[in-house]
Design a protein around this motif. Sequence first.
Motif, short mmCIF file in Angstrom:
data_model
loop_
_atom_site.label_atom_id
_atom_site.label_comp_id
_atom_site.label_asym_id
_atom_site.label_seq_id
_atom_site.Cartn_x
_atom_site.Cartn_y
_atom_site.Cartn_z
N MET A 142 -3.82 6.44 -17.89
CA MET A 142 -3.60 6.60 -16.46
C MET A 142 -2.30 7.34 -16.20
O MET A 142 -2.23 8.25 -15.38
N ASN A 143 -1.28 7.02 -17.02
CA ASN A 143 0.02 7.65 -16.85
C ASN A 143 -0.04 9.15 -17.15
O ASN A 143 0.50 9.95 -16.42
N ASP A 144 -0.70 9.46 -18.26
CA ASP A 144 -0.80 10.86 -18.68
C ASP A 144 -1.46 11.69 -17.59
O ASP A 144 -1.01 12.78 -17.28
N CYS B 36 -11.71 6.06 -15.43
CA CYS B 36 -11.00 5.41 -16.54
C CYS B 36 -11.95 5.08 -17.70
O CYS B 36 -11.49 4.71 -18.78
N GLU B 37 -13.24 5.19 -17.50
CA GLU B 37 -14.16 4.91 -18.60
C GLU B 37 -14.03 6.04 -19.64
O GLU B 37 -13.76 7.19 -19.29
N ASP B 38 -14.28 5.64 -20.91
CA ASP B 38 -13.96 6.55 -22.02
C ASP B 38 -14.66 7.90 -21.93
O ASP B 38 -14.03 8.95 -22.02
N ASN B 39 -15.98 7.87 -21.77
CA ASN B 39 -16.72 9.12 -21.89
C ASN B 39 -16.95 9.82 -20.55
O ASN B 39 -17.46 10.93 -20.53
N CYS B 40 -16.56 9.17 -19.48
CA CYS B 40 -16.79 9.77 -18.17
C CYS B 40 -15.74 10.84 -17.92
O CYS B 40 -14.54 10.58 -17.95
N GLU B 41 -16.18 12.07 -17.68
CA GLU B 41 -15.23 13.16 -17.48
C GLU B 41 -15.17 13.58 -16.03
O GLU B 41 -14.59 14.61 -15.70
N CYS C 257 -20.47 3.63 -12.18
CA CYS C 257 -20.33 4.61 -13.26
C CYS C 257 -21.30 4.29 -14.39
O CYS C 257 -21.37 3.14 -14.84
N VAL C 258 -22.01 5.28 -14.86
CA VAL C 258 -23.01 5.04 -15.91
C VAL C 258 -22.33 4.73 -17.23
O VAL C 258 -22.97 4.25 -18.16
N HIS C 259 -21.02 4.99 -17.30
CA HIS C 259 -20.33 4.72 -18.57
C HIS C 259 -19.69 3.34 -18.59
O HIS C 259 -19.00 3.01 -19.54
N ARG C 260 -19.92 2.53 -17.55
CA ARG C 260 -19.29 1.22 -17.53
C ARG C 260 -19.95 0.32 -18.58
O ARG C 260 -21.10 0.54 -18.99
N THR C 261 -19.22 -0.70 -19.00
CA THR C 261 -19.72 -1.58 -20.05
C THR C 261 -20.46 -2.75 -19.42
O THR C 261 -19.98 -3.37 -18.47
N VAL C 262 -21.63 -3.06 -19.92
CA VAL C 262 -22.39 -4.22 -19.47
C VAL C 262 -22.74 -5.08 -20.67
O VAL C 262 -22.61 -4.64 -21.81
N THR C 263 -23.20 -6.31 -20.45
CA THR C 263 -23.53 -7.21 -21.55
C THR C 263 -25.05 -7.36 -21.65
O THR C 263 -25.74 -7.55 -20.66
N CYS C 264 -25.55 -7.29 -22.89
CA CYS C 264 -26.99 -7.47 -23.13
C CYS C 264 -27.33 -8.95 -22.91
O CYS C 264 -26.64 -9.82 -23.45
N GLU C 265 -28.34 -9.18 -22.14
CA GLU C 265 -28.67 -10.59 -21.83
C GLU C 265 -29.19 -11.32 -23.06
O GLU C 265 -28.99 -12.52 -23.23
#
Lengths: 537, 228
Positions: free
Chosen positions: A1-3, A125-130, A145-153
């Motif tokens: 975020m700083n960069d 801020c998600e890794d692969n989202c440009e 965001c499609v790059h957000r992390t979710v948990t498999c049920e």
Amino acid sequence: MNDVETGVLSAYDDVYSYVESVNSNLICCICRTPFVEPTSAKTCSHTFCLRCIYQALEITSQCPVDRSPLTADDLQPAGSIVRNLVDELMVECPCKPSGCTHTCQRQHLASHLKSDCLFVQVSCCEDNCEQLLLKKDIRKHSDGCVHRTVTCEACDDSVKFIDLESHQGECPAKEITCVHCSSTFPRSSLQSHNSTCTLMPIPCPHSTFGCAWVGTRGTLTEAHLATCVYESLKGFITLHSAKIDALESENLALRHRVEELEKTSGSMKRDISIAKASLGPWFRSAGSGLPPAAAPAVPATRQERRRSRVVPLNGVMSNFADDVHPLRNSDEVQGHLDSNLVNPAPAAQFQPPNPMYMDQSSSLGDPAQQPAFFPASTHPYADRYNTSVAPINFNVSLEGSLSSLHSSMIALEGTMNSMERRQDIMLTTETLRMREEVGSLRAIVHGLRMQVHHVMMDRNAQIISTSSVSTGAGNSSGVPRQQQEAVVQGVERSSVMHYHDIQPQRPHPPPLPGRGGGPSFPPSSIFRRSVFLENKL
Amino acid sequence: MADARTRRVKKEIQDIQNDRQAGLTIELVNDSIFHLIGSFPGPPGTCYEGGKFDVDIVVPETYPFVALKMKFLSKVYHPNISSASGAICLDILKDNWSPILTLKSTLISLQSLLCTPEPNDPQDAEVAKHYLTSKSSFEETARYWTETYARPQTNEGRGAPSGTSKTSHLPTVRDEVAMAGLERAHVEQFEALGFERGRVIEVLKRINYRGANVPKISEDTVVEELLK
């Protein structure tokens, strides 16, 4: 975020957009905008932006305004008044095009952009989202965001939202149904189920040997194996396959060995060809002792055999003898000639097996007898006799040729020595004779000198006596004055003649000795006397 | 966002356009602010008065730290300006450039160069010789060139500022003798000997047959040169 934020700031860094027109005293004369990091020259007090003046000094080391010499060391930050004035200039937020209406002092712009401004472009801020978004929209975006992390049920693993679908297809915790027996179990135990499922079709265990039966696992033992032909031959097949395996491995090992041997033989071949090349005409293959197919008849073969016996003997005389001397050579030559006379036909027939010197032998006629390097025009035997140098013969081994050459050298040395001795003796004799002759010549010359001296003494005495008589008679005597003068002249003349003109005065001049004609000198009384005198001395 | 060079050049163009008093004009070539055509009026009280001189300007990549590239598009009869190519011999366009110089200040420097020729550091040796030999003759020629090549256009667009388009509107054909700065009588004198007019003008120009030089150069020398 700083960069990300510092990147944003540096992008806007020197592009201030001023709210109102700026006093011209605060304008940098290089970039024509209000000073950024104002920097003054210590020498001439002119002020520029830090970046502008450094760039200008890279090109010429002088003040851009007054052209006085100026280096980077002469620069210092401008006075605080100037700095404060430019820092307090009101600027618009560079995000104005995006919708920000904020204006502030220039010095506060950086903090505004960093924290307050909602119209700064930032990336997710998600890794692969440009995706680049305005700061105000970022929260809305990250929720979807499609790059957000979710948990498999099913398995509780963290998965990217975009990968969730493909994860469902391989999630180990998900229940799946067997297609054969319709029982359900988690995906992770699929492997173990497949090895036990009784309704799963499998081939006969002897399918590798040719059994074409395929059926469910449940029926294999009861229905098939009892009738399978290959089942009864099981023991035999196992035995044979073990044997075949052993043979195959042995075959493999043998192949390796053959390859190695081939490699070795290849390198040996190369070595041999190198050796052959270095041996040159001395190389003979194993079959060279025998004649080629040209002489198949029995008599010819016999003659050939004789020839081959003769060759080492006469090929190079004195080849095998270390104590060679010219006398023995002549004997050998005789033997040579004999053998030549005895075997004329085979000599003509004989062809050396090695084609390398075919043409040489054809030009010489008799390769076995004549050395290959002798010119065809000279007679080889005469040459050989005079020089006692061994001829080079390729039918003889290399060592033989070398040793014969060596012995020839020794013989030559002996001959040279004897010739030298003879030369010495001749020289001594000649010298003695010459010395004798010179001695006799010296004696003759001495005698001549004595004789001349004697004659001169006689003459002088005679003249002196004559003049004394005339002096005693006085001028009035009967001797006429003319005669007197002539006498005086004669005296003078004789003294001259004594050195230069003896010969005409001498009544019997002795013959001059001829050059080197000591023994042919004609004996005369004078000579004898002078010799006598010399002997006496 | 524009870089520093673009911003500065834009600002300088605006400066020139805002300041109508100096009489300078500036135009873009092919809509690029880095290739421009500037013009300035001939300085009053000189032989260039009444002319309007066009200058081709290229702004280099590293501007303002290196000099602008300038050359005259109008033909100018001046010792420090090549009469053939328009190249300019001026220190601030070469080694004496300073980053504080602008389009405007450079154009004004060119204007003042026309007022103060420097014949000892010439760009055009023949013109410089002419200047040193006879200043009045030089001024006459320069004036003639100004009238011929640097006549300001009023009604026409200035797409092609070269001399040819302007001279086509002149009532008379260009006078080559005056153009070369020679005496008509001299040219006619040698023309009468049977030499071609163009050849005579070329030779007389080369040997600087003007003013005080005329008595120094014998007619035979001229004829010899003509026969070469």
